[in-house]
Design an enzyme around this catalytic site. Structure first.
Site, PDB file in Angstrom:
ATOM      1  N   HIS A 369       0.825  -1.206   0.000  1.00 42.95           N
ATOM      2  CA  HIS A 369       0.000   0.000   0.000  1.00 42.95           C
ATOM      3  C   HIS A 369       0.856   1.252   0.000  1.00 42.95           C
ATOM      4  O   HIS A 369       0.578   2.210  -0.708  1.00 42.95           O
ATOM      5  CB  HIS A 369      -0.898   0.008   1.232  1.00 42.95           C
ATOM      6  CG  HIS A 369      -2.024  -0.973   1.116  1.00 42.95           C
ATOM      7  ND1 HIS A 369      -2.890  -1.232   2.129  1.00 42.95           N
ATOM      8  CD2 HIS A 369      -2.421  -1.734   0.086  1.00 42.95           C
ATOM      9  CE1 HIS A 369      -3.774  -2.118   1.737  1.00 42.95           C
ATOM     10  NE2 HIS A 369      -3.505  -2.450   0.494  1.00 42.95           N
ATOM     11  N   CYS A 682       2.784  -6.689 -24.699  1.00 48.43           N
ATOM     12  CA  CYS A 682       2.634  -5.798 -23.537  1.00 48.43           C
ATOM     13  C   CYS A 682       3.497  -6.206 -22.349  1.00 48.43           C
ATOM     14  O   CYS A 682       3.201  -5.845 -21.223  1.00 48.43           O
ATOM     15  CB  CYS A 682       1.173  -5.716 -23.127  1.00 48.43           C
ATOM     16  SG  CYS A 682       0.447  -7.302 -22.687  1.00 48.43           S
TER      17      CYS A 682
HETATM   18  C1  PEP Z   1       3.166 -10.582 -19.204  1.00 46.04           C
HETATM   19  O1  PEP Z   1       3.163 -11.704 -18.688  1.00 46.04           O
HETATM   20  O2  PEP Z   1       4.028 -10.187 -20.000  1.00 46.04           O
HETATM   21  C2  PEP Z   1       2.128  -9.615 -18.856  1.00 46.04           C
HETATM   22  C3  PEP Z   1       1.986  -8.482 -19.483  1.00 46.04           C
HETATM   23  O3  PEP Z   1       1.332  -9.920 -17.801  1.00 46.04           O
HETATM   24  P1  PEP Z   1       1.824  -9.825 -16.298  1.00 46.04           P
HETATM   25  O4  PEP Z   1       3.183  -9.190 -16.280  1.00 46.04           O
HETATM   26  O5  PEP Z   1       0.808  -9.006 -15.587  1.00 46.04           O
HETATM   27  O6  PEP Z   1       1.835 -11.263 -15.897  1.00 46.04           O
END
Ligand code: PEP
Ligand code: MG
Length: 758
Positions: A369, A682
């Protein structure tokens, strides 16, 4: 006890109070205490061991053992039964002590005659300061009530030890006097950034005027009053925008406010009052007990809750003693670097945001937090810095480099100079990136690259605007869930998603459904101890096994969209059947919303995250069913290379810029393009210029990364010839190399492509 029950207990406390109020030396008082305790508890022996330097417990007073052993008998923490009580910071109640494997016979004490033993730790400030023991000849089991009485007496002894009359506080204090030696400390990055300032120790101290009370009813009343004034103070904090802008800190404070009503905590305080302590002493006792026990607990979530509890306990003590902290900052430096063992979110807000420049924690994790509040304050935070409080003295000049998880204490001229230069380069870069904010990310040969941000907090949406991103490429819905103390209902979720969409102000947001489990545990939803959590019951597997949770989330998303576009993706899909099952649940919710006359999301885009390698072999049947794919490269890399993403021992063993991973990504981008399915990536690699360059080289045209990285990525994109790079990369993918990083770096240098990170 001589007179059993509460009456005898109270008489013992009254006698101890008289001793404490008397004017004998600390040693004399200790000698009297052991006599009173032995008599009141009908014990043949009562002894007090005090912690000395070097983690050694010394017998300081005894009734019943050989008096010549006083100041002679010493035990290390963990040695013998007394050492065991200290090591575990828990009471030990043994009818037959000598048969215990830890029993260690000390001939000078003459304790062989005594069979039963009850020992309790003397705690203060979360540390064991001594051990209080009673012993009897007969084999007997001490009752719970007797154990509680002894614990209450230990509170009084702790006070005597803390007064410094027995052992000089210097002897047990953390090492001081670091003088002029410059040092560099390392920790983990909790929040990036660079700041300098003067160190201030966060050591909340409250002096408790009276430990023992005659009238428990009056103490209960005082507790109730303090609780209610503390609650209204917290409510004020919630309404008053302490940070001057909206954001998750409010949600955090709300969760914390709920925690303030935690029944278990309050029950234990009330029990301690019933035991004869004043309300203040009861709060302090419960805090000390919990703290000492928590020292042995490694679960990061529980440890963070401990920080909240400490914060609350001190707040409560201030209310009880009438010393409510308002501006306790008058004499604090203008640029303040706070050093704390751990700190609660509300407590951090007690420091003037304008002065607070950085935070160094001995504990702490990125999901705590306080980390979230620190991000709202935009200050660098380095956590898990071992011995920070003993190595950094108050008023020391300190440089906190959150980006590289470094703390420079009392830095010399050379380091100050280097940091100043780094600081100005960073500022210049930031200014350059923000000047480019509204320029498109287009390569020299006219290829557009969509740059998006990864988000999970409302405040991330503010950086969406500042970074000039096209949208949110990954909204991690589990992050807000992790901040709550219970599963948020449909209404709360709807409200949150609506705020996310409003914060994005028309830019597209790709919501990822709950990705819990693995390293993202929800406090109220714990899986069984998974041997291998990353590959265990997590993510879509949980969602498909508990479809009501997924249904509620999708319902909330549909309602929040209210006719606007909705983009949703399912994480950790390992086979097409899982995508179909998740999609079917979404369809159910669409039908439900239709039948209730809701406005349908328009358009609705549904995708899958490609994070599990098996899905690569089902692309033919998957691609016709999805609107887009998003590569979660953090997980994909972890599974392709069988390399735990959270384990520092293997963190650098393999490289994402390996021909192996890049070939998989090239194959995927090509297949998606052939099937006209949008594809993006991503994971963290999208935010590092050299890695983003490689991704463009293998065909990616859409990336999503933390907002702060996009300026550097855009600069790289602008200097790139995508066609030429693709040709060059084709020659690299079949190489047997461990990594093609160096070749890409040389390529960038040769072609004037800027790869600087912030
Ligand atoms: C990933 O695994 O690259 C992703 C974007 O998800 P997280 O990092 O939240 O597991
Ligand atoms: Mg993932």
């Amino acid at each position: 006890m001589a007179q059993t029950g509460i009456g005898g207990h109270r008489r013992a406390l009254r006698r101890l109070r008289t001793i404490m109020a008397g004017d004998g030396s600390a040693q004399e008082r200790l000698d009297e205490i052991v006599k009173v305790v032995a008599a009141e508890m009908v014990a043949e022996v009562c002894s007090i061991y005090v912690m000395r330097a070097g983690e050694t417990l010394e017998l300081f007073a005894t009734e019943g053992l050989n008096p010549t052993a006083v100041h002679l008998t010493r035990l290390r923490v963990g040695e013998g039964l007394v050492g065991e009580v200290a090591a575990r910071a828990r009471p030990l109640n043994l009818p037959d002590a000598q048969s215990h494997p830890q029993f260690s016979y000390r001939p000078e004490t003459g304790e062989e005659a005594f069979h039963s033993l009850l020992g309790v730790p003397v705690l203060r400030g979360g540390r064991v300061r001594g051990v209080l023991v009673v012993q009897n000849r007969a084999q007997r089991h001490y009752s719970d009530e007797e154990a509680e009485t002894l614990e209450v007496i230990a509170v009084i002894i702790a006070e005597l030890i803390a007064s410094g009359g027995l052992v000089s506080p210097v002897e047990t204090a953390p090492a001081q006097g670091n003088a002029v030696l410059a040092i560099r400390l390392e920790g983990v990055r909790i929040n990036g950034g660079l700041a300098t300032g003067e160190a201030v120790h966060h050591t909340p101290r409250v002096s408790i005027p009276q430990l023992v009370a005659d009238d428990p009813a009056a103490e209960h009343r005082r507790l109730a009053e303090a609780l209610s004034s503390m609650h209204s103070e917290l409510d004020d904090m919630l309404t008053l925008d302490a940070l001057g802008r909206p954001g998750e800190h409010r949600d955090v404070l709300r969760a914390y406010r709920k925690f303030a009503e935690d029944r278990g905590w309050l029950r234990r305080i009330r029990e301690a009052i019933d035991g004869g302590l004043t309300a203040e002493a009861a709060v302090q006792k419960v805090l000390d007990d919990t703290r000492a026990r928590m020292r042995q607990i490694t679960d990061p979530y529980l440890r963070e809750r401990m920080a909240d509890l400490e914060d609350l306990a001190y707040r409560m003590l201030h209310h009880l003693t009438g010393d409510v902290r308002t501006a306790h900052l008058a004499e604090q430096p203008e640029a303040l670097v706070l050093v704390a063992h751990s700190i609660g979110p509300a407590e951090l807000l007690d420091y003037a945001p304008k002065r607070l420049k950085a935070l160094i924690l001995e504990e702490g994790s990125a999901n705590s937090h306080v980390a979230i509040v620190a991000r709202a304050l935009d200050i660098p935070v380095v956590g898990r810095v071992k011995g920070a409080l003993s190595q950094v003295d108050p008023m020391d000049p300190v440089i906190v480099d959150g980006d590289h998880s470094q703390v420079y204490v009392r830095p010399g001229e050379d380091i100050q100079q280097t940091v100043a230069e780094y600081f100005s380069v960073r500022q210049r870069r930031l200014a350059a990136y923000s000047a480019k904010r509204d320029e498109p990310a287009v390569t020299k040969d006219g290829v557009c690259v969509s740059l998006n941000v990864n988000a999970g907090l409302l405040m991330d949406l503010q950086s969406l605007e500042a970074s000039g991103a096209d949208g949110v490429g990954l909204y991690r819905t589990e992050i807000p869930f992790m901040l709550e103390s219970e599963l948020p209902g449909v209404e709360a979720q709807t409200d949150l998603y609506r705020r996310v969409l409003e914060g994005a102000a028309g830019r597209p947001v790709r919501f990822r459904t709950l990705d819990i489990g693995g390293d993202k545990q929800l406090p109220y939803f714990r899986d069984s101890a998974d041997q291998n959590p990353a590959m265990g019951w997590r993510s879509i597997r949980v969602a498909l096994d508990r479809p009501s949770m997924l249904r509620q989330q999708l319902r909330a998303l549909i309602v929040a969209c209210d006719g606007r576009p909705l983009s949703v993706m399912f994480p950790m899909i390992a086979e097409v059947a899982e995508f179909e099952a998740a999609r079917a649940i979404l369809d159910l919710e669409i039908e439900r919303a239709k039948s209730r006359g809701r406005r349908m999301p328009e358009p609705l885009e549904v995708g899958a995250m490609l994070e599990v390698p098996s899905l690569m072999w089902q692309l033919d049947s998957l691609l016709p069913q999805v609107d887009f794919l998003s590569v979660g490269s953090n997980d994909l890399f972890q599974f392709l290379f069988a390399v735990d993403r959270g384990n520092p021992l293997v963190a650098d063993r393999y490289d994402v810029l390996s021909p192996g991973l890049l070939s998989v990504l090239e194959n995927l981008a090509r297949r998606c393009s052939e099937n006209r399915v949008a594809v993006s990536l991503c994971g963290e690699m999208a935010g590092r210029p050299i890695e983003a360059m490689a991704l463009i080289g293998v065909g990616f045209r859409s990336l999503s990364a933390p907002a702060g990285t996009l300026g550097a990525v855009k600069t790289m994109v602008n200097g790139l010839d995508a066609g030429a790079l693709a040709g060059f990369m084709k020659t690299l993918l079949s190489l047997p190399d461990h990594s093609i990083r160096e070749r890409l770096r040389d390529y960038a240098i040769d072609h004037g492509i800027e790869l600087a990170e912030l």
